[in-house]
Write a protein that holds these residues in place. Structure first.
Motif, PDB file in Angstrom:
ATOM      1  N   TYR A  56      35.678 -22.386  30.359  1.00  0.00           N
ATOM      2  CA  TYR A  56      35.600 -23.686  30.219  1.00  0.00           C
ATOM      3  C   TYR A  56      36.638 -24.536  31.003  1.00  0.00           C
ATOM      4  O   TYR A  56      35.984 -25.498  31.796  1.00  0.00           O
ATOM      5  CB  TYR A  56      35.660 -24.292  28.809  1.00  0.00           C
ATOM      6  N   GLY A  60      33.519 -26.971  32.483  1.00  0.00           N
ATOM      7  CA  GLY A  60      32.179 -26.752  31.785  1.00  0.00           C
ATOM      8  C   GLY A  60      31.410 -25.499  32.264  1.00  0.00           C
ATOM      9  O   GLY A  60      32.055 -24.402  32.623  1.00  0.00           O
ATOM     10  N   ARG A 106      28.236 -25.304  33.775  1.00  0.00           N
ATOM     11  CA  ARG A 106      27.405 -25.578  34.922  1.00  0.00           C
ATOM     12  C   ARG A 106      27.817 -24.828  36.111  1.00  0.00           C
ATOM     13  O   ARG A 106      28.955 -25.308  36.391  1.00  0.00           O
ATOM     14  CB  ARG A 106      26.731 -27.220  34.734  1.00  0.00           C
ATOM     15  N   MET A 107      26.876 -24.407  36.896  1.00  0.00           N
ATOM     16  CA  MET A 107      27.316 -23.866  38.253  1.00  0.00           C
ATOM     17  C   MET A 107      26.642 -25.049  39.167  1.00  0.00           C
ATOM     18  O   MET A 107      25.365 -25.294  39.283  1.00  0.00           O
ATOM     19  CB  MET A 107      26.561 -22.789  38.349  1.00  0.00           C
ATOM     20  N   PRO A 108      27.336 -25.799  39.890  1.00  0.00           N
ATOM     21  CA  PRO A 108      26.920 -26.938  40.561  1.00  0.00           C
ATOM     22  C   PRO A 108      26.389 -26.145  42.061  1.00  0.00           C
ATOM     23  O   PRO A 108      26.846 -24.865  42.317  1.00  0.00           O
ATOM     24  CB  PRO A 108      28.354 -27.472  41.188  1.00  0.00           C
ATOM     25  N   ARG A 109      25.372 -27.050  42.546  1.00  0.00           N
ATOM     26  CA  ARG A 109      24.627 -26.455  43.970  1.00  0.00           C
ATOM     27  C   ARG A 109      25.611 -26.601  45.072  1.00  0.00           C
ATOM     28  O   ARG A 109      25.778 -25.808  45.715  1.00  0.00           O
ATOM     29  CB  ARG A 109      23.454 -27.167  43.941  1.00  0.00           C
ATOM     30  N   THR A 137      21.154 -22.227  39.925  1.00  0.00           N
ATOM     31  CA  THR A 137      20.608 -22.224  38.613  1.00  0.00           C
ATOM     32  C   THR A 137      20.451 -21.012  37.639  1.00  0.00           C
ATOM     33  O   THR A 137      20.836 -21.126  36.394  1.00  0.00           O
ATOM     34  CB  THR A 137      19.204 -22.641  38.746  1.00  0.00           C
ATOM     35  N   THR A 158      23.742 -20.596  36.246  1.00  0.00           N
ATOM     36  CA  THR A 158      23.999 -21.296  34.973  1.00  0.00           C
ATOM     37  C   THR A 158      23.268 -20.753  33.665  1.00  0.00           C
ATOM     38  O   THR A 158      23.863 -20.654  32.567  1.00  0.00           O
ATOM     39  CB  THR A 158      23.344 -23.117  35.242  1.00  0.00           C
ATOM     40  N   THR A 170      25.311 -17.930  32.459  1.00  0.00           N
ATOM     41  CA  THR A 170      26.578 -18.314  31.913  1.00  0.00           C
ATOM     42  C   THR A 170      26.029 -18.709  30.339  1.00  0.00           C
ATOM     43  O   THR A 170      26.816 -18.482  29.499  1.00  0.00           O
ATOM     44  CB  THR A 170      27.270 -19.292  32.893  1.00  0.00           C
ATOM     45  N   ILE A 171      25.157 -19.784  30.435  1.00  0.00           N
ATOM     46  CA  ILE A 171      24.791 -20.155  28.856  1.00  0.00           C
ATOM     47  C   ILE A 171      24.453 -18.907  28.114  1.00  0.00           C
ATOM     48  O   ILE A 171      24.744 -19.188  27.016  1.00  0.00           O
ATOM     49  CB  ILE A 171      23.739 -21.339  29.198  1.00  0.00           C
TER      50      ILE A 171
END
Lengths: 219, 262
Positions: free
Chosen positions: B155, B160, B162-165, B186, B189, B192-193
């Protein structure tokens, strides 16, 4: 032939080890071998392809890479793992020799072939000294070859055929450095374990010897 | 060689675990290790090759990748799995030590030993009580700590889950602020989640197992106390004998002291 051979060797060695020796096998297995195979190998996989120099001169990248990485970290690591596990073979061979002798003479020559006493104790102590020596040699080699345990993200190279001093960028330097520490820390732990085991065995058998002599004198 | 060897070691511990421990092990192997090896490694396989920056400046891509991914997700997960599996080794070592002691007693010909042969000792399943209870409980406690630490590290490092683009990078030698694009954001992400969710389930299982073991411990204690109350005569006889012994010892001590001083 793969790392499975080393894994089987370590499991075999485990049978004839002391308690501290078994902890050593567990540390080598979990924190060194498993980390190497499952994690570290992939980080260094494309290190040459991803090594980039700020120049289009053919051959410059190759020469610079070769200059800064004469032997790759990951290869040194693999060599260290193999060399550190090998002295334990001495103990395995000695036990096999004892068992062979008993078979050959068809009588019980030893109380138990796998028990660490007499000649097997010497072999075990020699293997401990060799293991510790190899660990120290490799740590020193790493330190000398790469100027410490840091990996810079940029190196400056001016070897022919590079026309001038050229900036070369190493891929994933932070990740590689983290895993280098992962190499050094268990190595140091293994050195401490080996030295403790050595002291414990020497102390135990000196006391045994002293008590035996004392009993003989009394008789 | 792969995670199979870890499976062999942990499989041995499985025999001596509680039911919740067995569920935890199954979740670990099927939903974490297997997913990591079969799926996640392929998703992250081309992460640096396909990390593209909007510049031709050599070195900029390397530096920006290193800045945004000091340690890759996949490596952090692999480390987390190794660390989380390590406390089970404590239990394996304790069980091996107990077996070794029983084999030694058996070979000495101890009459108290209730085993017919060494094979029975090897196959025996130990109950989680006594010192093994403490080892087992500590191993669960360490597992919890490692899980929590790694989740927090994730974290903290990646702001966080989320994987940004797109990432904006201006580390040297990039000439200006440069746009860098992550490959398959995506999909990464989603995985990861998924891994975080399964980690959380494992934490819950560990907490449940810890509560179960503590409850069992206190129940057993209160049972013992209850049993001892039901046999007062026997206890009183023992107590009075002990009191007599104590008096004798204290008397003899006093005499010795008096003897020394006079």
């Amino acid at each position: 032939m793969s790392w499975a051979f080393l894994r089987d060797l370590l499991s075999g060695v485990n049978k004839y080890s002391t308690g501290i020796g078994r902890i050593w096998v567990a540390v080598v297995f979990m924190f060194r071998l498993l980390v190497y195979i499952a994690v570290a190998e992939n980080i260094w996989k494309h290190e040459h392809d991803e090594f980039e120099c700020n120049i289009k001169q053919p051959g410059c990248e190759n020469v610079c890479f070769d200059h800064f990485f004469p032997v790759s970290h990951i290869r040194l690591w693999a060599l260290q793992l193999i060399m550190v596990s090998t002295p334990s073979l001495l103990v395995v061979f000695h036990v096999a020799y004892r068992e062979n002798r008993e078979k050959h003479h068809n009588q019980k020559l030893y109380r138990k072939p796998g028990k660490i006493d007499g000649g097997l104790l010497c072999t075990y102590l020699i293997s401990l000294i060799l293991k510790t020596g190899v660990e120290i040699v490799f740590l020193v080699l790493f330190y000398k070859l790469y100027n410490g345990f840091k990996i810079p993200h940029l190196v400056k190279c001016d070897i022919k055929p590079c026309p001038n001093t050229v900036d070369c960028y190493i891929s994933k330097p932070t990740e590689k450095m983290i895993f280098l520490y992962f190499l050094v820390a268990p190595s140091c732990l293994c050195i401490i374990l080996n030295l403790s085991e050595l002291s414990y065995l020497i102390f135990k058998y000196s006391i045994k010897c002293y008590l035996k002599r004392h009993m003989k004198k009394q008789q | 060689m792969d995670w199979g060897a870890l499976h062999t070691i942990l499989g041995g511990v499985n025999k001596h675990s509680t039911s919740i421990g067995k569920i935890w092990l199954t979740v670990l192997f099927i939903f974490r290790i297997m997913i990591l090896v079969v799926a996640a490694e392929k998703v992250w396989g081309d992460e640096q090759d396909d990390f593209v920056c909007n510049t031709l400046q050599p070195g900029c891509r390397n530096v920006c990748y290193d800045h945004f991914f000091p340690i890759s997700h996949i490596r952090l997960w692999a480390l987390q799995l190794i660390f989380v599996s390590t406390p089970a080794l404590l239990v394996a070592m304790h069980v091996a030590y107990r077996r070794h002691e029983k084999k030694r007693l058996f070979r000495k010909g101890d009459q108290k030993c209730e085993y017919k042969d060494i094979e029975e000792i090897r196959k025996q399943r130990f109950r989680i009580e006594g010192s093994l209870w403490w080892t087992y409980t500590s191993s669960i406690f360490f597992r919890l700590i490692f899980e929590a630490v790694f989740m927090y590290a994730f974290y903290f490092m990646y702001d966080g889950f989320r994987m940004p683009r797109l990432m904006k990078c201006n580390a040297w030698p990039c000439p200006n602020t440069v746009d860098c694009f992550v490959s398959r954001p995506t999909e990464k992400t989603v995985f990861t989640i998924f891994m975080i969710a399964v980690s959380s389930i494992c934490i819950l299982l560990n907490v449940a197992e810890l509560c179960y073991l503590l409850t069992k411990f206190f129940l057993r204690r209160s049972k013992k106390a209850g049993n001892s109350k039901q046999q007062p005569n026997h206890e009183n006889k023992e107590e009075s004998k002990q009191n007599e012994m104590n008096e004798l010892i204290s008397d003899s001590c006093q005499n010795t002291v008096i003897g020394f001083t006079s």
